[in-house]
Design a protein around this motif. Sequence first.
Motif, short mmCIF file in Angstrom:
data_model
loop_
_atom_site.label_atom_id
_atom_site.label_comp_id
_atom_site.label_asym_id
_atom_site.label_seq_id
_atom_site.Cartn_x
_atom_site.Cartn_y
_atom_site.Cartn_z
N GLN A 54 -16.11 -64.32 26.69
CA GLN A 54 -16.57 -65.68 27.12
C GLN A 54 -17.89 -65.69 26.71
OE1 GLN A 54 -15.79 -64.95 31.35
NE2 GLN A 54 -13.76 -65.72 31.38
N VAL A 55 -18.18 -66.98 26.03
CA VAL A 55 -19.53 -66.99 25.53
C VAL A 55 -20.03 -68.45 25.97
CG1 VAL A 55 -18.84 -65.64 23.35
CG2 VAL A 55 -18.69 -68.21 23.39
N ARG A 56 -21.36 -68.32 25.84
CA ARG A 56 -21.99 -69.74 26.38
C ARG A 56 -21.96 -70.71 25.12
NH1 ARG A 56 -27.96 -67.79 28.32
NH2 ARG A 56 -28.20 -68.02 25.91
N ALA A 57 -21.54 -71.89 25.65
CA ALA A 57 -21.26 -72.88 24.36
C ALA A 57 -22.47 -73.15 23.76
CB ALA A 57 -20.85 -74.01 25.35
N GLY A 64 -19.33 -62.81 29.13
CA GLY A 64 -18.72 -61.76 30.16
C GLY A 64 -17.35 -61.76 29.19
N ALA A 65 -15.99 -61.06 30.15
CA ALA A 65 -14.98 -61.04 29.63
C ALA A 65 -13.88 -61.17 30.59
CB ALA A 65 -14.72 -59.47 29.03
N GLU A 66 -12.59 -61.59 30.09
CA GLU A 66 -11.58 -61.59 31.22
C GLU A 66 -10.82 -60.59 30.80
OE1 GLU A 66 -9.25 -65.06 31.18
OE2 GLU A 66 -7.94 -64.57 32.83
N LEU A 117 -24.03 -51.54 27.26
CA LEU A 117 -23.35 -52.93 27.28
C LEU A 117 -23.16 -53.53 28.61
CD1 LEU A 117 -22.01 -54.65 25.02
CD2 LEU A 117 -19.76 -53.55 25.68
N CYS A 118 -23.95 -54.57 28.85
CA CYS A 118 -23.68 -55.12 30.28
C CYS A 118 -22.85 -56.35 30.36
CB CYS A 118 -25.31 -55.35 30.95
SG CYS A 118 -25.10 -55.88 32.67
N VAL A 119 -21.55 -56.19 30.54
CA VAL A 119 -20.54 -57.24 30.53
C VAL A 119 -20.00 -57.36 31.95
CG1 VAL A 119 -18.71 -58.28 29.04
CG2 VAL A 119 -20.13 -56.53 28.25
N PRO A 120 -20.30 -58.47 32.35
CA PRO A 120 -19.40 -58.95 33.85
C PRO A 120 -18.05 -59.18 33.44
CG PRO A 120 -21.36 -60.34 33.49
CD PRO A 120 -21.09 -59.82 32.16
N VAL A 121 -16.94 -58.60 34.19
CA VAL A 121 -15.74 -58.87 33.94
C VAL A 121 -14.94 -59.52 35.05
CG1 VAL A 121 -13.48 -57.67 33.83
CG2 VAL A 121 -15.33 -56.46 32.32
N ALA A 149 -21.81 -52.82 40.56
CA ALA A 149 -22.37 -53.72 41.36
C ALA A 149 -21.55 -54.96 41.38
CB ALA A 149 -23.82 -54.26 40.69
N GLY A 150 -21.33 -55.37 42.59
CA GLY A 150 -20.55 -56.76 42.80
C GLY A 150 -20.86 -57.89 41.65
N GLU A 151 -22.04 -57.82 41.35
CA GLU A 151 -22.53 -58.88 40.43
C GLU A 151 -21.79 -58.65 39.12
OE1 GLU A 151 -24.59 -57.24 42.31
OE2 GLU A 151 -25.24 -58.95 43.65
N LEU A 152 -21.29 -57.76 38.80
CA LEU A 152 -20.42 -57.44 37.66
C LEU A 152 -19.07 -57.75 37.63
CD1 LEU A 152 -22.33 -54.45 35.99
CD2 LEU A 152 -22.55 -56.82 35.25
#
Length: 284
Positions: A54-57, A64-66, A117-121, A149-152
């Motif tokens: 998932q990228v910033r437009a 992030g990543a799904e 690699l800091c990627v929220p999932v 961390a819950g933030e991720l």
Amino acid sequence: HADTAMYLAKSRGRANYQFFTPAMASSAYDALVLESQMSQALARGEFVLHFQPQVRARDGVLVGAEALIRWNHPERGLLMPDTFIPLAEQQRLMLPIGQWVLREAMRRVRRWHEEGLCVPVAVNLSTVQFQTSGFTALIEQMLAEEGVAGELLELELTERMLMDDLPEVKRKLSELKALGIRISVDDFGTGYSSLAHLKELPIDKMKIDRSFVLGLPTDNDSAAIARAIVQMARGLGLVVIAEGVETDAQRTFLARLDCDELQGMLVGEPLAAPDFAHWVTAQA
Ligand code: C2E
Ligand code: MG
Ligand code: MG
Ligand code: MG
């Protein structure tokens, strides 16, 4: 576009030479066989998560990543969720499978984090999971056990799940938010949300369903709906992401609408964890 062509070739390939197609699951016998195999698939380690970027437009930066489940079936090859999730739900297997998805996603997040690699999932939730009493406590425990961390972590819920029992849903979401977890509304626009209810809920993100992205930019109805969703999300102070972005024209149109984030074949297809890490490195 090359990515799109590749995706189309793959999906056709799947339908053409794969042994198993979703239509075959409609045969009762076949469904029965699949169900009995599914109950063992967890123990046999046949499920796998793929990750879609998932990228910033605005600038294409990864945000992030799904996590998307696949079943690596010993005879039938890689099965997509639409072929087995409905069966899992009927068979009460969705709860254990869903728990596996959560834990696996957390493990992956932590391993990536250790590798720098800091990627929220984002993880898709099914109704039974969200309805389980003590769901928040379970998530909290898993986060602690996996050292994440819950933030991720982001949880994707559908409109139907959110409209169930407003006070109860609100309480559950608030508990999850207290852990730092973000909440997104998947396939937004295809359900039957009451906007009055939605505005009461502590939601962070709306995902524009890919059926509205498909016709962009030429189809006027799709354009009107996409524009309305982006504006509403803006007004409510929510992040908005478009799903199923396949073409440059769609990306340009969505960026002009001020849609925050993009996900789709144009950006990147869902990949196994090691391939995803390579993809990220190649982008950087
Ligand atoms: P979803 O959550 O809306 O996920 C997006 C789906 O769109 C994924 O299909 C993804 O591969 C596909 N997609 C992404 N980009 C494009 C594109 O550019 N064009 C097209 N045509 N499709 C694109 P997938 O992986 O087959 O998953 C289908 C659905 O299965 C998901 O829809 C989600 O509802 C469900 N699902 C997947 N993994 C899980 C899981 O772990 N738990 C639960 N409960 N449901 C899951
Ligand atoms: Mg989703
Ligand atoms: Mg979706
Ligand atoms: Mg969908």
